[in-house]
Every structure is written in C-alpha cells, then in structure tokens.
Design a protein around this motif. Structure first.
Motif, PDB file in Angstrom:
ATOM      1  N   LEU A 164     -32.566  55.888  58.421  1.00 18.77           N
ATOM      2  CA  LEU A 164     -31.443  57.255  58.647  1.00 18.77           C
ATOM      3  C   LEU A 164     -31.181  57.869  59.768  1.00 18.77           C
ATOM      4  N   PHE A 165     -31.729  57.003  60.449  1.00 20.02           N
ATOM      5  CA  PHE A 165     -30.776  57.057  62.020  1.00 20.02           C
ATOM      6  C   PHE A 165     -29.266  56.043  62.138  1.00 20.02           C
ATOM      7  N   PRO A 166     -28.774  55.179  61.487  1.00 19.05           N
ATOM      8  CA  PRO A 166     -27.455  54.734  61.868  1.00 19.05           C
ATOM      9  C   PRO A 166     -26.643  55.560  60.337  1.00 19.05           C
ATOM     10  N   LEU A 167     -27.426  55.865  59.446  1.00 24.24           N
ATOM     11  CA  LEU A 167     -26.476  57.269  58.633  1.00 24.24           C
ATOM     12  C   LEU A 167     -26.178  57.881  58.908  1.00 24.24           C
ATOM     13  N   ARG A 168     -27.072  59.277  59.612  1.00 25.02           N
ATOM     14  CA  ARG A 168     -26.237  59.762  60.570  1.00 25.02           C
ATOM     15  C   ARG A 168     -25.041  59.642  61.291  1.00 25.02           C
ATOM     16  N   VAL A 169     -25.388  58.587  61.928  1.00 20.15           N
ATOM     17  CA  VAL A 169     -24.302  58.290  63.289  1.00 20.15           C
ATOM     18  C   VAL A 169     -22.620  57.366  62.472  1.00 20.15           C
ATOM     19  N   PHE A 170     -23.008  56.953  60.450  1.00 18.89           N
ATOM     20  CA  PHE A 170     -22.139  57.047  60.092  1.00 18.89           C
ATOM     21  C   PHE A 170     -21.289  57.559  59.552  1.00 18.89           C
ATOM     22  N   GLU A 171     -21.936  58.629  59.261  1.00 17.05           N
ATOM     23  CA  GLU A 171     -21.672  60.201  59.368  1.00 17.05           C
ATOM     24  C   GLU A 171     -20.738  60.948  60.366  1.00 17.05           C
ATOM     25  N   GLU A 172     -20.825  60.943  61.375  1.00 17.11           N
ATOM     26  CA  GLU A 172     -20.164  61.219  62.044  1.00 17.11           C
ATOM     27  C   GLU A 172     -19.127  60.516  62.684  1.00 17.11           C
ATOM     28  N   ILE A 173     -18.914  59.658  62.331  1.00 12.54           N
ATOM     29  CA  ILE A 173     -17.764  58.200  63.043  1.00 12.54           C
ATOM     30  C   ILE A 173     -17.113  58.920  61.687  1.00 12.54           C
TER      31      ILE A 173
END
Length: 607
Positions: free
Chosen positions: A300-309
């Motif tokens: 869930l943490f890298p998913l947030r990063v994907f959405e942020e980029i």
C-alpha cells in the motif's frame, strides 16, 4: 550538486519546446542526484518490505516453540529497523536536495530571462504570469523532479516483492500480482478532471487577486467618483467564484482519497479471507499468512507513491508548459539571443520600420500622437521588437542590427528609459550605483536632472541626522517621493550610465514647465556629442532639440526644427498644441506664438 553549491554558475540552456521536454531536460541534469535518491529509496523500502518476513518467522517460531528462530527473528528486526531509519533519513535528504536544486535551476533561468528582456518582458507576458511561474509553478516542477526518484525505488521494490510473493506463495502471490496494477490504474482516470478543476481554481484566484490589487491601487480615485462599491461587488463575485471552484476541486480530490483507501482495503480483505481458507486447509502456515499479509500492507505504501507521481506529473506538466513559454521568450519577436560582433557599433540610429533616423552626437526629439506607438518605437530603437511583430526589421546602429548583437553589447550601446521607470528600494547611492562608463559623476547627473529639491528632502530624512542624501533610503518604487521627483531621479540614473545612445520616453511629463526647461538645457549640455532621442510633445523640450521628427501612423512623415514644423506642418501643430482643428492658422497668430515662446526662453534664462 549540493544545496551549498547554489546558485549555479551556469544553469544551462533549457529545452523549451514543450513542458515535458523541459521536465526531461531537468531530469537529465540531475541524473547523479536521482540515482543516489533512488538507491537510498530501495534500501528504505526493501527494509520495510523485509519486516513482515521477520515478523512471520517470529510468529512461526512461537507456534513451533523454537527459541533459536525467535532470537534470529528479533535480531533481524533490529537490523531492519536500523536500515529503515538510515534509508528514510538519507532518502529524504537526497530527494529534498533534488527538489530544491531543480527549483533553484528554474528560478535562475527565469531570473536570467527577466534580466535579459527587461521592461519588454511584461509586454510579451503578463506580470502576474511571471510571478505565478516563479512561485507556485516552480514548486510543482520541483515536486515532480523530487518524486521521480521515490517512484523509481517504489517500482523496483514493488516488482521485487510481487515476484517474491509468487515464488513464496503462488496462490496468494498471483492474486496480489494481478491486483496491484489494477489498483494503480484505477485512480488514473480521476486525475485529469481533478487537475483541470485545480487549474480553474488557480485562474479564478489569480483574477480575484489582480482585481483586488487594482481596487486598492485606485481606491483614492474610486472614492472620488463613488465607484468603490461597484468594484467591491465585482470582487465579491470573483471571490465567490473562487470559493465554488475550490469546493469543486476539493470534491474531486476527496473522491481520489476515498478510492485510495477503499480499493486497497478491499484487497486486504480479499487476501485475508482467501489466506484463512488456505490455512484451514493446511496449505499455508500461520507465519506464512502473517508474512503475506504484512507484504500486502507494505505494498500500500508504494501504491501511494505511484499515485503521487501521477498527481505530481498532472500538476507539473501545465506548470512546465507555462515555464517553457516564459523561458522561450526572446529579446525580439524572432527570439534572437544575438550572435553578432561584440564591439559597440558607432554611427546613426535608424529604424527601418518607421524611417526614423537619429544622427550620431545630436539631440533628436520625436513627436508621436499615439503613446502606445511611441512606446513600441522606443523598444525597437533599443533592439527589442514587440511580441507578435514577426517580420519587423531591427533598428540599426551604424548599420548594424541591434537584435543581432550580444545582449551586453546592445545594452552598452543603447539605453531605453520608458515612461514609467521603476526605482528599486535602497539608498540613493545604491540607486545610482549602476553599470556606467564613469564619464558622468552622480553629482553632474543629479544637477542636469534638476534634483536639487529632491536632495534637500532626502537630506532632511537622512539617518542619524547625517544630512547626507546619498545615505537616505528610498522606499520600494519610490513611493515616498512625488511623481516628478521619481521621474527626475530615474533620469539622473540614466544619465550616470552614459550610454552611447540614450532613448527617453516622456522623461519630463510629471514636472512643471520651469523645471522642464532647465532639464532640457541640462540634458543638452551633459549629452554633448552623444546621441540622445527624446519622445515628447513638450514645446520646451522640442525647441531645444537639434532636430525634431514627426511620426504619424507609424511612419516618420516630417523632419525639421520645432519652430519650422510648427509653422509649416498643420498635423504636427495639432499634436503639439493639442488643437482639434489641424487647419493652418493665420501667419500673424503663428508669429505671435513663436515670439511668446522666445520671450519665455529669455525669462527662463534670466531666472
């Protein structure tokens, strides 16, 4: 590149063909910083991802009553905790460095472009647009550059974790590997409308701010005509439009946040439900289920990063487009930077577009009935063609095109003072500390500009009763001075520079006739044997010029002395005397007017 090394010695030549190309150019100039941040990001995320593995070993050790494996799991957790702290600290340090250095590079480029274009910048793009690009847009561009490294490390770690899950637990791992891309792609369709709503809010807020600034600046006039309520109502309506746009934008971002919580939550429920069934069937151990659950939680943490980029790119792309548009502006309509000879040419100043010629070493006055046309002509004489005037030839100095000269050479050759010069805050000594030939001392320039009363007023306001006007601080834009005082100080600053060619646009419009006459005499004496062009319709200035050029509808239609043109050219006389009927007057009236002009000159000289 470290923050302590800022500013850049040379920020480079950006690729301004489009916003994405500008972002790519920034990324290429930060490859080392991006690689360093990505490496620390992998250390941080890999350590976080490995924590569930250690936790699963610990749980299974408890189930199996194995003290050795429990101790091993504890030691592994301590090691991973140290790596998490180290990786997170260094990732934050390097990523923020990338953000700041990228933003600083863009700001330096914007500052260089502003210095290059000077007063012509605001004629090609709105001043508010430049401010917006230099503040909010620069922040968004820096945000995207900073997020790139974290995106790279998150992508690498996610692929590694999904691969490991498929190998470790094929049944659960396959479900997770298929679900993660779906979660990433689910929010992408919502980003474009959210970005459009945010841009709409930004535009409406900018309009409201501009309206408020105009209202405050003209409050005295508005009160005089009873129009303040009208403008306040306009601002209220604009403010309500900003509020409605902000609410619409907030609703979309709230929907995106809800999707970011809902879908990963559903994935966790599905994984736990499916995993419990596998545990009951004996196909998966309790520790293994805990490990898988922990890894899914980590994803869930890298998913947030994907959405942020994706969000950062959606915001930064229009910001980069605006920055590229400003950075692509040139000194002329052709955008030329100037690659001609570095030597300052000498000779007559000539504008092919209008046919205006200013002989070298002479004082030439230009009468132009249209103030806007006069401003454009003054810009061309300085080597700056106005925006949207493709095909307009450059002004020539000694037969050399000014827009083909390097910037420093062109500015050494010709200085243009527009009709609304700006005085920066600082002391009078700092105001007059400008690049100059050194041939004209500040005292002589101040005397020629008739700044005696200004110096007296500044001496009375000098700090610590020093009575030194040069140490007195002038407020921003010279607001502590009257319009005439600001105009004379600006003229003195231009005279100190002592350029080869000085172009002045209405330099005495805010002073009285007696002061104007003395300024005309001082200007003529100080600029002896130097080329000077003055745009004015004041008879006092025109009568002291070596030659007068009358410009009508963009073309020089008459040349001569002021008195000769006043007598022989009805159109010229209509502009100078502000007559509504340009029909020639009787000769006796003209002779009487010229006689009165001569008598006024004698009075001025005796005074």
């Amino acid at each position: 590149m470290q923050i302590r090394d800022l500013p850049y010695t040379d920020p480079g030549r950006p690729d301004t063909r489009s916003g994405p190309r500008l972002l790519l150019w920034l990324g290429r100039h930060q490859l080392a910083g991006q690689a360093k941040a990505m490496a620390w990001g992998v250390v941080h995320m890999a350590a976080v991802a490995a924590l569930p593995v250690a936790l699963g070993i610990a749980v299974q050790a408890v189930v199996d009553r194995s003290g050795a494996r429990l101790a091993l799991a504890g030691g592994l957790m301590v090691l991973l905790g140290g790596l998490v702290a180290l990786g997170d600290t260094m990732l934050h340090r390097t990523a923020v460095t990338n953000w700041i250095t990228a933003a600083a590079r863009v700001q330096q480029l914007l500052a260089r472009k502003t210095a290059e274009l000077g007063a012509t910048l605001t004629r090609q793009v709105a001043a508010g647009e430049v401010v917006a690009v230099s503040t909010g847009d620069v922040e968004k561009i820096g945000w995207f550059v900073e997020a790139l490294s974290r995106f790279g490390s998150a992508l690498f770690t996610t692929l590694s974790v999904c691969t490991a899950l498929v190998v470790y637990q094929p049944a659960l791992g396959t479900v997770i590997a298929l679900a993660v891309p779906a979660l990433v792609l689910a929010v992408l369709p919502l980003l474009p409308p959210a970005t459009r709503r945010a841009d709409e809010q930004r535009d409406k807020a900018g309009y409201a701010t501009e309206l408020a600034s105009d209202t405050v600046a003209g409050l005295r006039v508005l009160r005089g005509i009873g129009g303040e309520e009208l403008f306040l109502d306009r601002y209220r309506r604009a403010s309500q439009e900003v509020r409605r746009a902000a609410v619409r934008s907030a609703r979309m971002w709230a929907l995106i946040a809800a999707v970011q919580v809902l879908l990963p939550g559903l994935l966790l429920i599905a994984v736990v439900g499916y995993g419990v069934g596998l545990v009951e069937d004996g196909r998966v151990g309790v520790g293994e289920l805990v490990t898988v659950y922990g890894l899914v939680t980590f994803l869930l943490f890298p998913l947030r990063v994907f959405e942020e980029i994706a969000m950062a790119y959606s915001f930064s792309r229009p910001s980069a487009e605006r920055a590229a548009r400003v950075l692509s502006l040139g000194r002329t309509a052709r955008g030329g930077e100037g690659e001609g000879p570095a030597e300052v040419p000498a000779g007559d100043l000539y504008d092919p577009e209008s046919g205006l010629s200013a002989p070298a070493g002479r004082l030439t006055a230009v009468v132009c009935g249209d103030p806007d046309a006069a401003g454009r002509l003054a810009d061309r004489l300085g080597g700056h063609a106005a925006a949207g005037t493709e095909g307009v030839p450059s002004a020539l100095l000694g037969g050399v095109a000014l827009d083909g000269l390097p910037l420093e050479t062109a500015r050494t050759a010709v200085l243009v003072q527009d009709k609304d010069p700006v005085l920066l805050s600082g002391t009078l000594a700092e105001l007059l500390d400008v690049p100059a030939s050194g041939a004209v001392p500040a005292e002589a320039a101040l005397a020629a500009a008739q700044c005696g009363d200004v110096l007296t007023a500044l001496a009375q306001a000098s700090p610590e009763d020093s009575r030194d006007p040069m140490r007195t601080r002038i407020t921003e834009r010279g607001r502590s001075l009257s319009g005439g005082q600001r105009q004379r100080l600006a003229l003195a600053r231009s005279l100190v520079t002592d350029p080869q060619v000085l172009v002045l646009d209405e330099p005495t419009s805010a002073v009285d006739s007696h002061t104007e006459a003395r300024i005309a005499d001082g200007l003529r004496a100080l600029r002896q044997d130097r080329t000077t062009v003055v745009f004015s319709s004041s008879p006092l200035l025109l009568d002291r010029a070596d030659r007068v050029v009358f410009v009508q509808e963009g073309r020089a239609v008459a040349t001569g002395t002021h008195r000769g043109l006043l007598r022989d050219d009805p159109a010229y006389r209509a502009v100078v005397t502000r007559e509504t009927d340009p029909v020639a007057r009787p000769a006796n009236e003209l002779d009487a007017e010229l006689t009165e002009l001569g008598e006024s000159e004698q009075i001025e000289e005796s005074a």
